[in-house]
Scaffold this motif. Sequence first.
Motif, PDB file in Angstrom:
ATOM      1  N   PRO A 116       0.863  -1.316  -0.111  1.00 22.22           N
ATOM      2  CA  PRO A 116       0.016  -0.125  -0.063  1.00 22.22           C
ATOM      3  C   PRO A 116       0.964   1.445   0.205  1.00 22.22           C
ATOM      4  O   PRO A 116       0.476   2.201  -0.494  1.00 22.22           O
ATOM      5  CB  PRO A 116      -0.691  -0.088   1.422  1.00 22.22           C
ATOM      6  N   MET A 117       2.229   1.242   0.584  1.00 20.57           N
ATOM      7  CA  MET A 117       3.183   2.444   0.739  1.00 20.57           C
ATOM      8  C   MET A 117       3.356   2.764  -0.792  1.00 20.57           C
ATOM      9  O   MET A 117       3.364   3.749  -1.168  1.00 20.57           O
ATOM     10  CB  MET A 117       3.897   2.127   1.750  1.00 20.57           C
ATOM     11  N   LEU A 118       3.782   1.654  -1.336  1.00 17.48           N
ATOM     12  CA  LEU A 118       4.289   2.026  -2.841  1.00 17.48           C
ATOM     13  C   LEU A 118       3.363   2.058  -3.744  1.00 17.48           C
ATOM     14  O   LEU A 118       3.894   2.800  -4.801  1.00 17.48           O
ATOM     15  CB  LEU A 118       5.205   0.492  -3.036  1.00 17.48           C
ATOM     16  N   CYS A 119       2.091   1.892  -3.693  1.00 12.98           N
ATOM     17  CA  CYS A 119       1.026   2.212  -4.566  1.00 12.98           C
ATOM     18  C   CYS A 119       0.956   3.499  -5.127  1.00 12.98           C
ATOM     19  O   CYS A 119       0.714   3.839  -6.127  1.00 12.98           O
ATOM     20  CB  CYS A 119      -0.356   1.720  -4.217  1.00 12.98           C
ATOM     21  N   GLY A 120       1.290   4.513  -4.079  1.00 17.51           N
ATOM     22  CA  GLY A 120       1.112   5.907  -4.443  1.00 17.51           C
ATOM     23  C   GLY A 120       2.427   6.447  -5.316  1.00 17.51           C
ATOM     24  O   GLY A 120       2.638   7.851  -5.495  1.00 17.51           O
ATOM     25  N   LEU A 121       3.538   5.688  -5.447  1.00 22.05           N
ATOM     26  CA  LEU A 121       4.788   6.064  -6.023  1.00 22.05           C
ATOM     27  C   LEU A 121       4.951   5.768  -7.317  1.00 22.05           C
ATOM     28  O   LEU A 121       4.250   4.932  -7.808  1.00 22.05           O
ATOM     29  CB  LEU A 121       5.796   5.643  -5.162  1.00 22.05           C
ATOM     30  N   ASP A 122       5.378   6.681  -8.066  1.00 17.74           N
ATOM     31  CA  ASP A 122       5.707   6.439  -9.678  1.00 17.74           C
ATOM     32  C   ASP A 122       6.913   5.716  -9.660  1.00 17.74           C
ATOM     33  O   ASP A 122       8.105   6.494  -9.607  1.00 17.74           O
ATOM     34  CB  ASP A 122       5.837   7.813 -10.566  1.00 17.74           C
ATOM     35  N   LEU A 123       6.825   4.335 -10.082  1.00 16.33           N
ATOM     36  CA  LEU A 123       8.199   3.578  -9.726  1.00 16.33           C
ATOM     37  C   LEU A 123       8.646   3.083 -11.339  1.00 16.33           C
ATOM     38  O   LEU A 123       9.591   2.141 -11.139  1.00 16.33           O
ATOM     39  CB  LEU A 123       7.850   2.296  -8.870  1.00 16.33           C
ATOM     40  N   ALA A 124       8.138   3.554 -12.166  1.00 16.58           N
ATOM     41  CA  ALA A 124       8.848   3.427 -13.764  1.00 16.58           C
ATOM     42  C   ALA A 124      10.309   3.707 -13.781  1.00 16.58           C
ATOM     43  O   ALA A 124      10.609   4.435 -13.135  1.00 16.58           O
ATOM     44  CB  ALA A 124       8.083   4.218 -14.505  1.00 16.58           C
ATOM     45  N   ASP A 125      10.794   2.609 -14.141  1.00 13.24           N
ATOM     46  CA  ASP A 125      12.216   2.535 -14.370  1.00 13.24           C
ATOM     47  C   ASP A 125      13.093   2.854 -12.887  1.00 13.24           C
ATOM     48  O   ASP A 125      14.118   3.185 -12.905  1.00 13.24           O
ATOM     49  CB  ASP A 125      12.856   3.731 -15.189  1.00 13.24           C
ATOM     50  N   THR A 126      12.581   2.149 -12.033  1.00 13.57           N
ATOM     51  CA  THR A 126      13.035   2.233 -10.590  1.00 13.57           C
ATOM     52  C   THR A 126      13.417   0.644 -10.273  1.00 13.57           C
ATOM     53  O   THR A 126      12.782  -0.226 -10.471  1.00 13.57           O
ATOM     54  CB  THR A 126      12.206   2.693  -9.617  1.00 13.57           C
ATOM     55  N   VAL A 127      14.738   0.614  -9.712  1.00 11.17           N
ATOM     56  CA  VAL A 127      15.185  -0.655  -8.969  1.00 11.17           C
ATOM     57  C   VAL A 127      14.812  -0.533  -7.403  1.00 11.17           C
ATOM     58  O   VAL A 127      15.327   0.421  -7.139  1.00 11.17           O
ATOM     59  CB  VAL A 127      16.416  -1.082  -9.296  1.00 11.17           C
ATOM     60  N   GLY A 128      14.157  -1.495  -6.948  1.00  7.50           N
ATOM     61  CA  GLY A 128      13.945  -1.134  -5.504  1.00  7.50           C
ATOM     62  C   GLY A 128      14.364  -2.498  -4.862  1.00  7.50           C
ATOM     63  O   GLY A 128      14.673  -3.484  -5.385  1.00  7.50           O
ATOM     64  N   THR A 129      14.953  -2.331  -3.499  1.00  6.40           N
ATOM     65  CA  THR A 129      15.392  -3.410  -2.647  1.00  6.40           C
ATOM     66  C   THR A 129      14.680  -3.486  -1.287  1.00  6.40           C
ATOM     67  O   THR A 129      14.272  -2.337  -0.866  1.00  6.40           O
ATOM     68  CB  THR A 129      16.794  -3.280  -2.227  1.00  6.40           C
ATOM     69  N   PHE A 130      14.600  -4.718  -0.894  1.00  6.72           N
ATOM     70  CA  PHE A 130      13.962  -5.039   0.423  1.00  6.72           C
ATOM     71  C   PHE A 130      14.480  -5.809   1.248  1.00  6.72           C
ATOM     72  O   PHE A 130      14.590  -7.146   0.628  1.00  6.72           O
ATOM     73  CB  PHE A 130      12.508  -5.049   0.438  1.00  6.72           C
ATOM     74  N   ARG A 131      15.015  -6.035   2.326  1.00 10.55           N
ATOM     75  CA  ARG A 131      15.859  -6.787   2.959  1.00 10.55           C
ATOM     76  C   ARG A 131      14.942  -7.370   4.171  1.00 10.55           C
ATOM     77  O   ARG A 131      14.468  -6.526   4.925  1.00 10.55           O
ATOM     78  CB  ARG A 131      17.257  -6.294   3.645  1.00 10.55           C
ATOM     79  N   CYS A 132      14.537  -8.493   4.160  1.00  8.52           N
ATOM     80  CA  CYS A 132      13.851  -9.223   5.178  1.00  8.52           C
ATOM     81  C   CYS A 132      14.796  -9.683   5.984  1.00  8.52           C
ATOM     82  O   CYS A 132      15.573 -10.632   5.903  1.00  8.52           O
ATOM     83  CB  CYS A 132      12.901 -10.247   4.531  1.00  8.52           C
ATOM     84  N   CYS A 133      14.524  -9.464   7.546  1.00  6.20           N
ATOM     85  CA  CYS A 133      15.443  -9.849   8.438  1.00  6.20           C
ATOM     86  C   CYS A 133      14.622 -10.373   9.601  1.00  6.20           C
ATOM     87  O   CYS A 133      13.807 -10.034  10.173  1.00  6.20           O
ATOM     88  CB  CYS A 133      16.315  -8.728   9.093  1.00  6.20           C
ATOM     89  N   THR A 134      14.990 -11.899  10.165  1.00  7.75           N
ATOM     90  CA  THR A 134      14.171 -12.247  11.231  1.00  7.75           C
ATOM     91  C   THR A 134      15.004 -12.138  12.537  1.00  7.75           C
ATOM     92  O   THR A 134      14.395 -12.635  13.495  1.00  7.75           O
ATOM     93  CB  THR A 134      14.271 -13.925  11.088  1.00  7.75           C
ATOM     94  N   GLY A 135      15.930 -11.108  12.632  1.00  5.19           N
ATOM     95  CA  GLY A 135      16.423 -10.795  13.890  1.00  5.19           C
ATOM     96  C   GLY A 135      17.657 -11.890  13.957  1.00  5.19           C
ATOM     97  O   GLY A 135      18.291 -11.781  15.328  1.00  5.19           O
ATOM     98  N   THR A 136      18.027 -12.755  13.380  1.00  8.69           N
ATOM     99  CA  THR A 136      19.182 -13.675  13.868  1.00  8.69           C
ATOM    100  C   THR A 136      20.256 -13.252  13.046  1.00  8.69           C
ATOM    101  O   THR A 136      20.396 -12.524  11.868  1.00  8.69           O
ATOM    102  CB  THR A 136      18.837 -15.151  13.462  1.00  8.69           C
TER     103      THR A 136
END
Length: 67
Positions: free
Chosen positions: A47-67
Amino acid sequence: MDGKTVRGARRPDGTQVHLLAAVTGTGLVTAQREVHDKTNEITVFRPMLCGLDLADTVGTFRCCTGT
């Protein structure tokens, strides 16, 4: 993407405020949403990204479990 608990910020019930932010490579916050107590960052990610124009954009997201 970066999630942080806001130091010193508390809701009326005493729980801490946790925010998820979309951040550029230069550190500019382009979008931000609160992550509620009974959920996690994944539920506010799309939902946060829906309002952004992400054309020609590379995104990263790191999921961490805390270990």
